[in-house]
Design a protein around this motif. Structure first.
Motif, PDB file in Angstrom:
ATOM      1  N   THR A 156      10.199  -9.379  91.870  1.00 49.33           N
ATOM      2  CA  THR A 156      11.208  -8.438  91.371  1.00 49.33           C
ATOM      3  C   THR A 156      12.529  -8.809  92.033  1.00 49.33           C
ATOM      4  O   THR A 156      12.551  -9.447  93.091  1.00 49.33           O
ATOM      5  N   SER A 174      14.349 -13.204  94.625  1.00 50.16           N
ATOM      6  CA  SER A 174      13.099 -12.922  93.924  1.00 50.16           C
ATOM      7  C   SER A 174      12.096 -14.002  94.304  1.00 50.16           C
ATOM      8  O   SER A 174      12.477 -15.161  94.489  1.00 50.16           O
ATOM      9  N   PRO A 279      19.163 -10.899  83.223  1.00 51.23           N
ATOM     10  CA  PRO A 279      19.003  -9.492  82.837  1.00 51.23           C
ATOM     11  C   PRO A 279      17.796  -8.765  83.419  1.00 51.23           C
ATOM     12  O   PRO A 279      17.928  -7.632  83.871  1.00 51.23           O
ATOM     13  N   ASP A 280      16.618  -9.419  83.457  1.00 53.50           N
ATOM     14  CA  ASP A 280      15.447  -8.696  83.955  1.00 53.50           C
ATOM     15  C   ASP A 280      15.585  -8.375  85.445  1.00 53.50           C
ATOM     16  O   ASP A 280      15.202  -7.300  85.904  1.00 53.50           O
ATOM     17  N   LEU A 281      16.149  -9.341  86.188  1.00 51.57           N
ATOM     18  CA  LEU A 281      16.334  -9.097  87.617  1.00 51.57           C
ATOM     19  C   LEU A 281      17.424  -8.049  87.837  1.00 51.57           C
ATOM     20  O   LEU A 281      17.326  -7.207  88.727  1.00 51.57           O
ATOM     21  N   ALA A 283      18.021  -5.608  85.915  1.00 54.13           N
ATOM     22  CA  ALA A 283      17.400  -4.310  85.638  1.00 54.13           C
ATOM     23  C   ALA A 283      16.616  -3.825  86.860  1.00 54.13           C
ATOM     24  O   ALA A 283      16.630  -2.637  87.191  1.00 54.13           O
ATOM     25  N   ASP A 284      15.942  -4.762  87.559  1.00 57.20           N
ATOM     26  CA  ASP A 284      15.231  -4.381  88.794  1.00 57.20           C
ATOM     27  C   ASP A 284      16.203  -3.801  89.811  1.00 57.20           C
ATOM     28  O   ASP A 284      15.898  -2.832  90.511  1.00 57.20           O
ATOM     29  N   ASP A 287      17.184  -0.394  89.060  1.00 53.21           N
ATOM     30  CA  ASP A 287      16.097   0.520  89.442  1.00 53.21           C
ATOM     31  C   ASP A 287      16.013   0.734  90.944  1.00 53.21           C
ATOM     32  O   ASP A 287      15.800   1.838  91.417  1.00 53.21           O
TER      33      ASP A 287
END
Ligand SMILES: Nc1ncnc2c1ncn2[C@@H]1O[C@H](COP(=O)(O)OP(=O)(O)OP(=O)(O)O)[C@@H](O)[C@H]1O
Ligand SMILES: [Mg+2]
Length: 345
Positions: A156, A174, A279-281, A283-284, A287
């Motif tokens: 993550t 990550s 983008p996915d990281l 988003a982490d 969060d």
């Protein structure tokens, strides 16, 4: 015939060679030394003799007569004066080794992510010639994140922002490695300079670095106080018009204004990092929030200012001033598990 066990014991060390402070972690013991990165020399017949190192030398900064020179060998997070840096590392190693150990230690030192190959080689050589048997390097943001207890090996994204004396390093990690990192030359020193120049411009008052650092740590704030004034303190400096010593009251509102530029630059570095993260990281990170480490993380309300400007949740690491040293130390304690983050050249 074999001497005492302790005389053969080689205390492997981890060193956080910071612009403001140097910390040394000894395997199995933790942080055993924490001193300002300053060396004071006596100039005698054109030759330099070390007069004091660390805490004692810092007291001399800005107060030296012509025959004494107090030097900070690290600037902007890297070695600016090699001879002095080596002298300092040797002094600290000797201080820890004073019980007569003969085996040479292995030493891991952290380096800013942005350090050039030449700078890295120079640090390695300084450590070797200061008495190390083997010198490993670890990237500072990785050390900071480990020291702050972040789960860096998870799949993550984690963002760590280390605000030191010389630089602010923003990194996204990550799977135990750096995905994005950027170092900006803004940190505690810039904040001190901001206060000095504000007082000179707005109040015709000249103060030294020690005074401006005291103002910053006592009433410094990254946000305008709600009542438009905040707390205050009395400081002394020299009146630039009359040339005489003068005492003045400084308010938190004034300090907030003096610090607005470096604070803004730190916020922008975080935004840039978020925008540059896949983008996915990213988003982490939205969060999980952002972790602040380093002495600059202790600036009053910096976490709130960052949250307001970036919209991200911000935490300040426990023992933020020690994170890099603790993380570098952990890489020594868990060498096998963390082998991939250490570079032995
Ligand atoms: N309470 C505080 N508020 C604001 N700044 C602080 C506070 N305490 C310490 N600092 C500042 O933190 C800085 C030192 O932090 P740190 O020890 O993390 O830096 P460093 O590791 O030596 O520098 P670098 O990582 O840039 O090489 C100094 O500029 C110091 O004035
Ligand atoms: Mg540091």
């Amino acid at each position: 015939m074999f001497g005492t066990i302790s005389s053969f014991f080689s205390p492997d060390m981890a060193i956080d060679l910071g612009t403001a402070n140097t910390l040394v972690y000894v395997r199995g013991k933790g942080i055993v030394l924490n001193e300002p990165s300053v060396v004071a020399y006596h100039l005698r017949d054109g030759k330099k003799q070390v007069l004091a190192v660390g805490e004692d030398a810092k007291l001399m900064l800005g107060r030296t007569p012509g025959s004494i020179e107090a030097i900070r060998p690290m600037r902007d997070g890297v070695i600016a004066d090699f001879d002095v840096a080596e002298e300092m590392i040797k002094y600290f190693i000797r201080k820890i080794h004073k019980r007569g150990n003969i085996a040479k230690p292995k030493i891991i030192v952290c380096v800013p992510h942005g350090a050039t190959p030449v700078e890295k080689r120079a640090i390695r050589e300084s450590v070797l010639s200061a008495g190390a048997r083997k010198a490993g390097l670890i990237a500072e943001p990785i050390a900071a994140a480990i020291g702050a207890g972040m789960p860096i090996t998870d799949p993550t994204g984690s963002m760590v922002v280390d605000i030191g004396g010389g630089t602010t390093e923003v990194a996204v990690l990550s799977l135990g490695d750096i995905v994005y990192a950027r170092s900006v030359r803004v940190g505690g020193d810039r904040m001190d300079e901001g206060i000095i120049s504000y007082l000179r411009r707005q109040h015709n008052l000249l103060v030294g670095e020690a005074t401006s650092e005291r103002i910053k740590t006592q009433i410094g704030t990254a946000r305008m106080p709600e009542d438009g004034r905040g707390a205050s303190m009395d400081i002394r400096g020299r009146d630039l018009l009359g040339g005489v010593p003068k005492e003045t009251e400084v308010t938190q509102a004034q300090v907030a204004e003096a610090l607005s530029e470096p604070v803004q630059q730190i916020c922008e570095a975080v935004m840039t990092a978020l925008e540059s993260t896949p983008p996915d990281l990213a988003a982490d990170i939205v969060d999980r929030g952002v972790m602040l480490t380093g002495g600059g993380a202790l600036l009053g309300d910096l976490d709130l200012a960052l949250r307001e400007q970036t919209g991200l949740a911000i935490s300040i690491a426990d023992e933020s001033l020690n994170c890099v040293a603790l993380g570098t130390g952990k890489s020594l304690e868990f060498e096998r598990q963390l082998a991939h983050v250490i570079d032995y050249g």
